[in-house]
Write an enzyme that holds these catalytic residues in place. Structure first.
Site, PDB file in Angstrom:
ATOM      1  N   ASP A  76      -1.988   2.509   5.268  1.00 30.60           N
ATOM      2  CA  ASP A  76      -2.754   2.149   4.071  1.00 30.60           C
ATOM      3  C   ASP A  76      -2.377   3.107   2.945  1.00 30.60           C
ATOM      4  O   ASP A  76      -1.205   3.296   2.671  1.00 30.60           O
ATOM      5  CB  ASP A  76      -4.248   2.170   4.403  1.00 30.60           C
ATOM      6  CG  ASP A  76      -5.078   1.287   3.479  1.00 30.60           C
ATOM      7  OD1 ASP A  76      -4.713   1.137   2.302  1.00 30.60           O
ATOM      8  OD2 ASP A  76      -6.109   0.750   3.933  1.00 30.60           O
ATOM      9  N   ASN A 111       0.839  -1.185   0.000  1.00 29.09           N
ATOM     10  CA  ASN A 111       0.000   0.000   0.000  1.00 29.09           C
ATOM     11  C   ASN A 111       0.881   1.244   0.000  1.00 29.09           C
ATOM     12  O   ASN A 111       2.103   1.154  -0.104  1.00 29.09           O
ATOM     13  CB  ASN A 111      -0.912   0.014   1.239  1.00 29.09           C
ATOM     14  CG  ASN A 111      -2.241  -0.660   0.996  1.00 29.09           C
ATOM     15  OD1 ASN A 111      -2.922  -0.369   0.013  1.00 29.09           O
ATOM     16  ND2 ASN A 111      -2.641  -1.565   1.889  1.00 29.09           N
TER      17      ASN A 111
END
Length: 291
Positions: free
Chosen positions: A197, A146
């Site tokens: 993330d 990510n």
């Protein structure tokens, strides 16, 4: 923590909202609810929802009516007026148990896309760069890659592995964006319960990264110091995006695992907005022959 308050930009509850993209020409925010194969778009008060055949997890823009979609099948262009998909290339066609995950355009006209095993098996994922029509592997042996983002002024690329809770950086060629050398650890969240993330870089080179199970977006300076945090009021923010004139920060979130969890101002899975948050850098286009 910063006192800036998140508000709801769109109250559609996404199982996993991801890939927010502000199109600077059309002034439209796009994002996906990727497990449900849905592409959302919103311009002003006009909202549109498009059902997709493939599981699209990341987006970029090519021109005023063309998006680049990264999916479990590879890379496609997508006409926002006709809804026509055109296949560009596959990514890991030899690995049917893998799918796409994070992705972002780079400042040199390329597009980077990460892959992972559908069951998040360890070290099965990788990051690739699509540039001048060619797909090249950049990093391998990742689990949930990510946080792909770029600092052109410092000739840097960043990425995270949400499984290990670590963020890495490496140098790239200042003229072409091609990777140079090996990755080095940039920031480590592994002593906490949060997972890094999606991420973007602002105009000063600071990283803004959504923290899954952290209920916030952290701003990390180029020398790896947390200098600001924005509370999302929902535990699972997934990815930020700069929009409007660059001072607006949009953030997607996930309802996944929170279906029965009470909420206050921000429903789990809604798309959020922070107004006058930062001077950000809008996303560059991906350069593709013929477009």
């Amino acid at each position: 923590m910063n006192t800036l308050t998140a508000t709801v930009f769109d109250n559609t509850l996404n199982f996993v909202g991801e890939g927010p993209l502000w199109h600077p020409i059309t002034q439209t925010l796009y994002w996906v609810d990727f497990p449900n194969h849905i592409l959302h778009s919103k311009k002003g008060d006009h909202k549109a929802v498009q059902r997709l055949d493939d599981m699209v997890t990341a987006l970029a823009w090519v021109n005023n009516e063309t998006l680049l979609l990264a999916s479990d099948k590879g890379l496609n262009t997508y006409n926002t007026s006709t809804h026509k998909h055109t296949f560009l290339c596959s990514v890991e066609a030899d690995k049917p148990d893998n799918r796409s995950n994070d992705g972002r355009a780079d400042p040199w006209g390329g597009f980077w896309i990460s892959t992972m095993h559908t069951d998040a098996k360890e070290n099965k994922g990788a990051i690739y760069r699509f540039y001048n029509g060619v797909v090249t592997q950049v990093v391998s042996n990742l689990t949930i890659p990510n946080g792909i983002c770029f600092d052109k002024s410092r000739a840097r690329a960043y990425y995270a592995d949400s499984k290990t809770q670590k963020i890495y950086r490496f140098d790239v060629d200042s003229l072409t964006g091609s990777p140079i050398g090996e990755s080095v650890l940039f920031f480590d969240y592994s002593s906490s319960a949060v997972s890094p993330d999606g991420a973007v870089i602002d105009s000063e080179g600071n990283m803004w990264i959504a923290l899954w199970d952290g209920a916030r977006v952290d701003c990390i300076s180029p020398d790896a110091k947390v200098i600001r945090s924005l509370e999302t009021q929902t535990p699972r923010p997934t990815c930020p995006a700069f929009g409007d004139d660059g001072t607006t920060l949009y953030v997607t979130s996930a309802q996944c695992g929170l279906e029965d969890t009470p909420f206050d101002a921000i429903p789990h899975g809604a798309t959020l907005v922070f107004k006058n948050a930062v001077k950000g850098a809008l996303e560059p286009c991906v350069k593709i022959d013929g477009f």
